[in-house]
Design a protein around this motif. Structure first.
Motif, PDB file in Angstrom:
ATOM      1  N   TYR A  33       0.831  -1.207   0.000  1.00  0.00           N
ATOM      2  CA  TYR A  33       0.000   0.000   0.000  1.00  0.00           C
ATOM      3  C   TYR A  33       0.866   1.258   0.000  1.00  0.00           C
ATOM      4  O   TYR A  33       0.572   2.224  -0.708  1.00  0.00           O
ATOM      5  N   TYR A  34       1.909   1.240   0.808  1.00  0.00           N
ATOM      6  CA  TYR A  34       2.786   2.413   0.871  1.00  0.00           C
ATOM      7  C   TYR A  34       3.462   2.646  -0.481  1.00  0.00           C
ATOM      8  O   TYR A  34       3.517   3.770  -0.986  1.00  0.00           O
ATOM      9  N   THR A  35       3.964   1.569  -1.075  1.00  0.00           N
ATOM     10  CA  THR A  35       4.662   1.674  -2.362  1.00  0.00           C
ATOM     11  C   THR A  35       3.729   2.204  -3.449  1.00  0.00           C
ATOM     12  O   THR A  35       4.104   3.066  -4.247  1.00  0.00           O
ATOM     13  N   LYS A  36       2.482   1.704  -3.455  1.00  0.00           N
ATOM     14  CA  LYS A  36       1.500   2.173  -4.453  1.00  0.00           C
ATOM     15  C   LYS A  36       1.192   3.653  -4.254  1.00  0.00           C
ATOM     16  O   LYS A  36       1.002   4.399  -5.218  1.00  0.00           O
ATOM     17  N   ARG A  37       1.142   4.093  -2.996  1.00  0.00           N
ATOM     18  CA  ARG A  37       0.880   5.504  -2.715  1.00  0.00           C
ATOM     19  C   ARG A  37       1.981   6.383  -3.290  1.00  0.00           C
ATOM     20  O   ARG A  37       1.727   7.398  -3.941  1.00  0.00           O
ATOM     21  N   VAL A  38       3.239   5.972  -3.064  1.00  0.00           N
ATOM     22  CA  VAL A  38       4.373   6.752  -3.571  1.00  0.00           C
ATOM     23  C   VAL A  38       4.369   6.765  -5.102  1.00  0.00           C
ATOM     24  O   VAL A  38       4.595   7.810  -5.730  1.00  0.00           O
ATOM     25  N   GLU A  39       4.098   5.613  -5.715  1.00  0.00           N
ATOM     26  CA  GLU A  39       4.045   5.551  -7.186  1.00  0.00           C
ATOM     27  C   GLU A  39       2.973   6.492  -7.727  1.00  0.00           C
ATOM     28  O   GLU A  39       3.188   7.204  -8.713  1.00  0.00           O
ATOM     29  N   ALA A  40       1.801   6.497  -7.076  1.00  0.00           N
ATOM     30  CA  ALA A  40       0.703   7.366  -7.523  1.00  0.00           C
ATOM     31  C   ALA A  40       1.076   8.837  -7.362  1.00  0.00           C
ATOM     32  O   ALA A  40       0.767   9.669  -8.231  1.00  0.00           O
ATOM     33  N   GLU A  41       1.745   9.181  -6.255  1.00  0.00           N
ATOM     34  CA  GLU A  41       2.147  10.572  -6.052  1.00  0.00           C
ATOM     35  C   GLU A  41       3.167  11.002  -7.099  1.00  0.00           C
ATOM     36  O   GLU A  41       3.076  12.100  -7.654  1.00  0.00           O
ATOM     37  N   ARG A  42       4.148  10.151  -7.355  1.00  0.00           N
ATOM     38  CA  ARG A  42       5.153  10.487  -8.377  1.00  0.00           C
ATOM     39  C   ARG A  42       4.491  10.710  -9.740  1.00  0.00           C
ATOM     40  O   ARG A  42       4.805  11.667 -10.452  1.00  0.00           O
ATOM     41  N   ALA A  43       3.575   9.808 -10.097  1.00  0.00           N
ATOM     42  CA  ALA A  43       2.896   9.930 -11.394  1.00  0.00           C
ATOM     43  C   ALA A  43       2.030  11.183 -11.449  1.00  0.00           C
ATOM     44  O   ALA A  43       1.973  11.875 -12.477  1.00  0.00           O
ATOM     45  N   SER A  44       1.361  11.503 -10.341  1.00  0.00           N
ATOM     46  CA  SER A  44       0.496  12.692 -10.326  1.00  0.00           C
ATOM     47  C   SER A  44       1.322  13.964 -10.530  1.00  0.00           C
ATOM     48  O   SER A  44       0.851  14.942 -11.117  1.00  0.00           O
ATOM     49  N   GLN A  45       2.570  13.954 -10.056  1.00  0.00           N
ATOM     50  CA  GLN A  45       3.432  15.131 -10.165  1.00  0.00           C
ATOM     51  C   GLN A  45       3.998  15.337 -11.570  1.00  0.00           C
ATOM     52  O   GLN A  45       4.706  16.304 -11.827  1.00  0.00           O
ATOM     53  N   GLU A  46       3.679  14.413 -12.468  1.00  0.00           N
ATOM     54  CA  GLU A  46       4.053  14.566 -13.876  1.00  0.00           C
ATOM     55  C   GLU A  46       2.889  15.113 -14.708  1.00  0.00           C
ATOM     56  O   GLU A  46       3.030  15.345 -15.899  1.00  0.00           O
ATOM     57  N   GLN A  47       1.714  15.276 -14.083  1.00  0.00           N
ATOM     58  CA  GLN A  47       0.531  15.742 -14.819  1.00  0.00           C
ATOM     59  C   GLN A  47       0.481  17.268 -14.849  1.00  0.00           C
ATOM     60  O   GLN A  47       0.966  17.930 -13.945  1.00  0.00           O
ATOM     61  N   ASP A  48      -0.139  17.797 -15.903  1.00  0.00           N
ATOM     62  CA  ASP A  48      -0.139  19.250 -16.089  1.00  0.00           C
ATOM     63  C   ASP A  48      -1.219  19.975 -15.299  1.00  0.00           C
ATOM     64  O   ASP A  48      -1.055  21.129 -14.933  1.00  0.00           O
ATOM     65  N   THR A  49      -2.341  19.304 -15.054  1.00  0.00           N
ATOM     66  CA  THR A  49      -3.462  20.006 -14.407  1.00  0.00           C
ATOM     67  C   THR A  49      -3.840  19.344 -13.087  1.00  0.00           C
ATOM     68  O   THR A  49      -3.516  18.175 -12.847  1.00  0.00           O
ATOM     69  N   ASP A  50      -4.573  20.104 -12.253  1.00  0.00           N
ATOM     70  CA  ASP A  50      -5.072  19.556 -10.985  1.00  0.00           C
ATOM     71  C   ASP A  50      -5.948  18.331 -11.227  1.00  0.00           C
ATOM     72  O   ASP A  50      -5.859  17.337 -10.509  1.00  0.00           O
ATOM     73  N   GLN A  51      -6.814  18.411 -12.234  1.00  0.00           N
ATOM     74  CA  GLN A  51      -7.755  17.307 -12.489  1.00  0.00           C
ATOM     75  C   GLN A  51      -7.008  16.022 -12.845  1.00  0.00           C
ATOM     76  O   GLN A  51      -7.336  14.938 -12.337  1.00  0.00           O
ATOM     77  N   GLU A  52      -5.996  16.141 -13.707  1.00  0.00           N
ATOM     78  CA  GLU A  52      -5.215  14.953 -14.105  1.00  0.00           C
ATOM     79  C   GLU A  52      -4.429  14.404 -12.919  1.00  0.00           C
ATOM     80  O   GLU A  52      -4.375  13.200 -12.692  1.00  0.00           O
ATOM     81  N   ALA A  53      -3.824  15.313 -12.159  1.00  0.00           N
ATOM     82  CA  ALA A  53      -3.021  14.887 -10.998  1.00  0.00           C
ATOM     83  C   ALA A  53      -3.901  14.198  -9.960  1.00  0.00           C
ATOM     84  O   ALA A  53      -3.537  13.155  -9.396  1.00  0.00           O
ATOM     85  N   ASP A  54      -5.080  14.763  -9.723  1.00  0.00           N
ATOM     86  CA  ASP A  54      -6.003  14.191  -8.741  1.00  0.00           C
ATOM     87  C   ASP A  54      -6.468  12.798  -9.169  1.00  0.00           C
ATOM     88  O   ASP A  54      -6.529  11.867  -8.358  1.00  0.00           O
TER      89      ASP A  54
END
Length: 571
Positions: A535-556
């Motif tokens: 669960y922790y690893t998936k959370r970090v992966e999701a955060e890293r991926a969200s930080q590559e998105q251009d907009t709030d909606q995509e990141a969320d």
């Protein structure tokens, strides 16, 4: 005063006690304001319960700029009362309430205009320093001083010479925000408060129009209990409107969320002996010393998506980097960023369209009998907010309740801290730890360091650092579960420590070792250890991926793809 321990057994006992009696007050929300309300009420002699749906301080109260400050920009808005109040609280926290957790920090204000700017900013800082004096207290920090460009460059060689004409240095204070909340809850528990995390309010108990308590779901055990109370306090910050909706009808308080994004970079990426504050087109940007790191932030944009996990987008990160690079001689890149975190400010909804202009002042309301709402404010003034909320509770109780005394109540670990700091070399010799380790422990636990050292004496295998996050000892991971209310791996790597933002691997490299250390006190089997790490690893992966998105909606959308280890109820 009882023990200030929040372990698994204490959590179970707290829930049982809350279900077994009618309390004077039950507090909904385990952030800085809720914790402050619980401590204020308990030290006035009231019987108190506090429930939090997730981990303590898991919302706004662990994602701040980690500053205890008056707010220089509020002076410019002529909000002198808010600044004076906040600076008086700063003095109290530094000198009496939590000297082990709050410390002074210098900031450089680079000047970019010749002529008018130095007297203008200088006059503001004269006012800032003078407002910092409160009855019976000194400021607790040095006064400001004017610097030439040459002297400023000696203090902050990283600044680009052509980016400024001179500077003024002033002092404020900083705090480990999540630890502060947890320490306050431990203190409240020591004064008799019953405290439980992962306990979600799913409804209110009513007698006619009057609120008489809350229905709580223990998210760990899946059971529901009724907690009866003469007064309920809603201290849920950006969730204020959601909890208000459970009562039904329109509420008296409306909160808008403003997102603030912070970056963490290693200390060696910016050569400076002082923090820096920069003016931006909307607000201010801080470069804040943080141990072996710098915290750089923040942004101020409206947020209407997921409140539990606000996501930082690529444009947020680029905004912060662009602004800080405008004054650095060696610019930072995305590769320099170790950690990123986003928090939501609970701002009182007003006429302004821009969240940067909404009020940081707080409001207390009594929308229906038996229910008190508290919202707005800022971290620094939590104690004043809590006092005002409990004053409203006292009014609703219709009995004589003593006045607030939290301005004279040191938090757990504060008593004897200075004497132990002076004895740190002796503590190092006796414990076998390096004096630098003792200093680290004292600045996190204060006089509660004795409990950590006892743990190490009983289990010498805990004396070493975590491999991959060597700022923290293995004992601190175990202690987080036995004494500090941590229930899951994420609680420990994100809030009891800050490994999730202070390492380039964001905690993934230590997740297995930390989970195995937590397994004993939390009675996990091998399957649960594996689950926590996944669960922790998936959370970090999701955060890293969200930080590559251009907009709030995509990141969320990307961030929401990582499931929670203990999902909250949605009904």
């Amino acid at each position: 005063m009882g023990t200030a321990r929040l372990g698994p057994a204490e959590r179970s006992a707290a829930l049982a006690q809350m279900a077994a009696q009618e309390l004077d007050v039950v507090v909904v929300g385990g952030g800085v304001v809720g914790a402050g309300v619980a401590l204020d009420a308990a030290t006035r002699g009231l019987s108190v319960g506090l429930v939090e749906a997730r981990d303590f301080a898991s919302g706004t109260s662990s994602r701040s700029s980690k500053l205890i400050h008056g707010g220089l920009r509020y002076l410019e808005q002529l909000n002198f009362d808010l600044v004076r109040e906040a600076l008086q609280e700063r003095a109290l926290l530094l000198q009496r309430i939590a000297p082990h957790l709050v410390r002074a920090v210098p900031f450089l204000f680079p000047l970019t205009h010749l002529g008018w700017e130095r007297p203008y900013v200088g006059a503001g800082l004269v006012l800032y320093d003078s407002l910092g004096f409160s009855f019976g207290f000194t400021r607790g920090v040095p006064g400001h001083r004017h610097l030439s460009r040459k002297r400023a460059l000696r203090l902050a060689p990283a600044l680009r010479r052509s980016a400024f004409t001179g500077a003024i240095q002033y002092w404020d204070a900083q705090v480990d925000d999540a630890r502060y909340v947890m320490t306050m809850l431990r203190t409240a528990a020591a004064y008799g408060a019953h405290v439980a995390s992962r306990s979600q309010v799913v409804g209110f108990l009513r007698e006619g129009e009057r609120v008489t308590g809350v229905r709580v779901r223990d998210l760990e055990a899946g059971e529901e209990l009724e907690v009866r109370a003469r007064q309920v306090v809603n201290a849920t910050g950006v969730w204020t409107d959601d909890i208000q909706a459970l009562v039904g009808g329109r509420g008296q308080i409306h909160v808008r969320a403003s997102k603030g994004v912070h970056l963490v970079v290693p200390r060696d990426r910016i050569h400076s002996y002082t923090g820096v504050i920069l003016r931006t087109e909307k607000s201010v940007l801080f470069v804040i010393p943080w141990g072996r790191h710098w915290i750089i932030g923040t942004t101020d944009t409206e947020w209407s998506l997921d409140k539990a996990h606000p996501a930082a987008s690529r444009s947020d990160i680029d905004y912060v980097l662009d602004h800080v690079n405008s004054v650095l001689s060696v610019p930072l890149t995305r590769d320099d960023v170790e950690g990123v975190y986003a928090g939501l400010r609970p701002l009182l909804a007003g006429e302004s369209d821009e969240t940067s202009k909404l009020s940081r002042e707080h409001v207390v309301a009594h929308p229906v009998p038996g229910l008190v709402m508290i919202a707005g404010g800022k971290y620094t003034t939590y104690r004043v907010m809590a006092r005002d909320a409990v004053d409203a509770v006292a009014h609703g109780l219709a009995q004589r309740v003593p006045p607030s005394c939290t301005d004279r109540i040191p938090l757990a670990g504060a008593e004897g801290y200075q004497a132990l700091w002076n004895s740190r070399h002796r503590l190092a010799r006796e414990s076998g730890l390096h004096v630098a380790r003792i200093e680290h422990l004292l600045q996190r636990y204060g006089s509660l360091i004795e409990e950590v050292l006892t743990l190490i004496a009983d289990r010498p295998d805990l004396a070493g650092p975590l491999s991959g996050a060597d700022d923290y000892l293995r004992a601190e991971i175990v202690y987080a579960a036995t004494h500090e209310g941590a229930r899951h791996l994420n609680d420990v790597l994100t809030r009891r420590t800050h490994i999730s933002i202070e390492t380039f691997h964001r905690g993934v490299a230590v997740a297995q070792e930390a989970a195995e250390l937590l397994a004993g006190p939390l009675e996990w089997d091998a399957e649960q250890v594996k689950r926590e790490v996944e669960y922790y690893t998936k959370r970090v992966e999701a955060e890293r991926a969200s930080q590559e998105q251009d907009t709030d909606q995509e990141a969320d959308a990307i961030r929401m793809g990582a499931p929670e280890i203990v999902p909250v109820a949605s009904d």
